[in-house]
Design a protein around this motif. Structure first.
Motif, short mmCIF file in Angstrom:
data_model
loop_
_atom_site.label_atom_id
_atom_site.label_comp_id
_atom_site.label_asym_id
_atom_site.label_seq_id
_atom_site.Cartn_x
_atom_site.Cartn_y
_atom_site.Cartn_z
N MET A 264 -31.45 -24.49 45.22
CA MET A 264 -30.50 -23.64 46.15
C MET A 264 -30.78 -22.26 45.00
O MET A 264 -30.97 -21.64 46.22
N ILE A 265 -30.64 -22.26 43.70
CA ILE A 265 -30.54 -20.98 43.37
C ILE A 265 -32.10 -20.24 43.52
O ILE A 265 -32.55 -19.46 43.51
N GLU A 266 -33.58 -21.06 42.92
CA GLU A 266 -34.47 -20.60 43.38
C GLU A 266 -34.59 -20.06 45.56
O GLU A 266 -35.71 -19.47 44.92
N ALA A 267 -34.00 -21.25 46.15
CA ALA A 267 -34.46 -20.41 46.89
C ALA A 267 -33.29 -19.36 47.41
O ALA A 267 -34.17 -18.58 48.45
N SER A 268 -32.51 -19.28 46.83
CA SER A 268 -31.87 -18.49 47.16
C SER A 268 -31.91 -16.82 47.01
O SER A 268 -32.41 -16.02 47.66
N ILE A 269 -32.68 -16.99 45.76
CA ILE A 269 -33.48 -15.58 44.67
C ILE A 269 -34.86 -15.36 45.85
O ILE A 269 -35.21 -14.41 46.16
#
Length: 398
Positions: free
Chosen positions: A262-267
Motif C-alpha cells: 500500500m505504501i509503494e502504491a500510494s507513492i
C-alpha cells in the motif's frame, strides 16, 4: 452554569467514548446544541460575554485545522468531483469536538466533568471488551468500535488522562475506579492485538518525556530524577508487555498485512498526480486498479494505513503540506499550553496522546476515522482551553 457545564462535558465524553449505535454522535451534537441555547439565554439575561477568550494556543490549533482541510478541500475542488468534495468535508467535520470542548472548557472549570467522563466512558468500553473476550477467548476484542485497532487508539489517548487525574486529585473513590480501568485498558490493549497502538504508546512515552524535559528545563526546573523514573518504569512495563505480545501474538498479524504494498502504491499515485493527488474518495479504486501490486491479495482496503501518505496520495502536494502544517501548528499550540501550565506530569500525560496518535497514524487510520478522531480532537480542545486561566473563566463579565 458551572454545574451544568460539568454535566454536559461528562455526558459528551461518555457518548463519544461509547459508540452505542451508528448515530451516537448525533446525541453528542444535540446535547451541545441544547447547552448553547441554554447558555445564550442565561448570558443574555445576566449580561456576560458568550465567546471564550481566544488564546495563542487556540489560534495555532485553529490555523492548523484550517490549513489542512482548506488545502485538502481545494485539491478535491480541482478534481471537479463531488464525491471528493463530500469526503473532504466529512473529514473536516471530525474536528468539531475540538471546538465543542474548547467552547465549554474555555469558560468554565470542568475538570470534574472531564475526569469522570473519560473514566466512565472507558470503564464501559473496557467492560464490553472484556466481556467479548469472556465469550470468545482469544479473539481480537474491539468493544463497541468498528475495529480492534480503533479500540487500541482510544486506549492510547485516554490512558494518560486517567493516570494524570488519578495522581493529581486525592479522591479515593476515583483512584480505585481509575486503577480498575487502567488494568482493564492494559488487558484490552493486549487483547486488541494492535501492534500499532502498542508501538504508538511506547514511542509516545519516550517522546513526551524528552519534550517534557525540554519544557521543564526552559522553565529552569530540570526534573531529571522524576522523568527518568517515569521513563524507565514505563519502558519496562510496556517493553515486557510488548515482548510477551510479540512472542505470543497472533500469526496472521506478524507481517502487518499488505502495508508495504500500500505504501509503494500510494507513492506511485502521488508521483503520477503530484499536485492534487488521485482524489479523497478514489484511493480504493486506484489501488485495486492501475496501482495494484501483483503480489497483493487482501480485499476491501480503502486507505494505505499511513496518514501522511494518504493525504499525499489523495490530495497531492496540497494535502501533504496541509498535513505537515496541521501537526506543526498543533504541536506549537500544545507546547504553549504546557509551558504556561508548568506541570511536568501534565506535560507528559498531555503529549502522550498527541504523539501516540501521530505514530499510530503511520501504520493505521487515525485522523480520518470518525471514532478515534472525534475523541482525540475533544481531548485536545480541553487541553487547549487550559491556557485560559481560572480568573478569566470566573470573571467573564463584559
Amino acid at each position: 452554569m458551572y454545574q451544568l457545564a460539568n454535566v454536559v462535558i461528562f455526558l459528551f465524553l461518555v457518548i463519544i467514548s461509547w459508540c452505542f449505535k451508528a448515530s451516537y454522535f448525533s446525541f453528542a451534537m444535540g446535547l451541545f446544541a441544547l447547552f448553547i441555547i441554554f447558555e445564550a439565554i442565561y448570558k443574555y439575561k445576566h449580561e456576560v460575554r458568550i465567546l471564550p477568550h481566544v488564546s495563542e494556543s487556540f489560534r495555532c490549533w485553529s490555523a492548523g485545522i484550517f490549513i489542512l482541510y482548506l488545502l485538502f478541500l481545494s485539491s478535491a475542488v480541482f478534481h471537479h468531483d463531488r464525491s471528493d468534495i463530500v469526503q473532504s468535508i466529512n473529514y473536516m467535520c471530525l474536528t468539531a469536538p475540538f471546538f465543542m470542548t474548547w467552547w465549554i472548557s474555555g469558560k468554565y472549570s470542568v475538570k470534574e466533568g472531564v475526569k469522570w467522563g473519560i473514566l466512565v466512558g472507558m470503564l464501559i468500553a473496557c467492560g464490553i471488551g472484556i466481556y467479548q473476550w469472556y465469550l470468545q477467548p482469544g479473539i481480537r476484542v474491539q468493544s463497541s468500535y468498528a475495529n480492534p485497532n480503533h479500540f487500541g487508539t482510544m486506549i492510547d489517548i485516554t490512558i494518560p488522562f486517567i493516570v494524570y487525574f488519578m495522581l493529581s486529585y486525592k479522591n479515593t473513590i476515583y483512584r480505585i475506579i481509575a486503577l480498575v480501568v487502567l488494568l482493564g485498558q492494559a488487558f484490552c490493549l493486549y487483547a486488541t492485538s494492535s501492534r500499532g497502538a502498542l508501538i504508538g504508546l511506547m514511542g509516545a512515552l519516550i517522546l513526551s518525556t524528552l519534550v517534557s524535559w525540554l519544557i521543564a528545563n526552559r522553565g529552569k526546573q530540570f526534573h531529571f530524577k522524576k522523568s527518568a523514573v517515569v521513563l524507565v518504569l514505563g519502558l519496562v512495563i510496556l517493553g515486557g508487555f510488548g515482548a510477551y505480545y510479540m512472542e505470543h501474538g497472533r500469526a496472521e498479524s506478524h507481517l502487518g498485512g499488505e502495508r508495504m504494498f500500500m505504501i509503494e502504491a500510494s507513492i506511485d499515485m502521488w508521483k503520477d498526480h503530484p499536485i492534487i493527488g488521485v482524489g479523497a474518495a478514489h484511493w480504493y479504486e486506484n489501488y485495486y486498479g492501475t496501482y495494484h501490486p501483483g503480489e497483493a491479495s487482501e480485499k476491501g482496503l480503502t486507505m494505505p494505513h499511513n496518514m501522511p501518505l494518504y493525504f499525499l496520495s489523495t490530495g497531492g502536494i496540497l494535502g501533504g503540506i496541509g498535513f505537515i502544517a496541521f501537526y506543526v501548528l498543533s504541536f506549537m499550540g500544545l507546547y504553549l499550553v504546557l509551558r504556561e501550565q508548568g506541570s511536568f506530569l501534565l506535560s507528559i500525560c498531555a503529549l502522550i496522546p498527541f504523539f501516540a496518535f501521530f505514530i499510530q497514524g503511520l501504520v493505521d487510520t487515525t485522523i480520518i476515522n470518525k471514532i478515534p478522531a472525534r475523541m482525540y480532537f475533544a481531548l485536545m480542545g480541553y487541553l487547549t482551553a487550559l491556557s485560559i486561566n481560572n480568573d478569566k473563566k470566573i470573571s467573564n463579565k463584559k
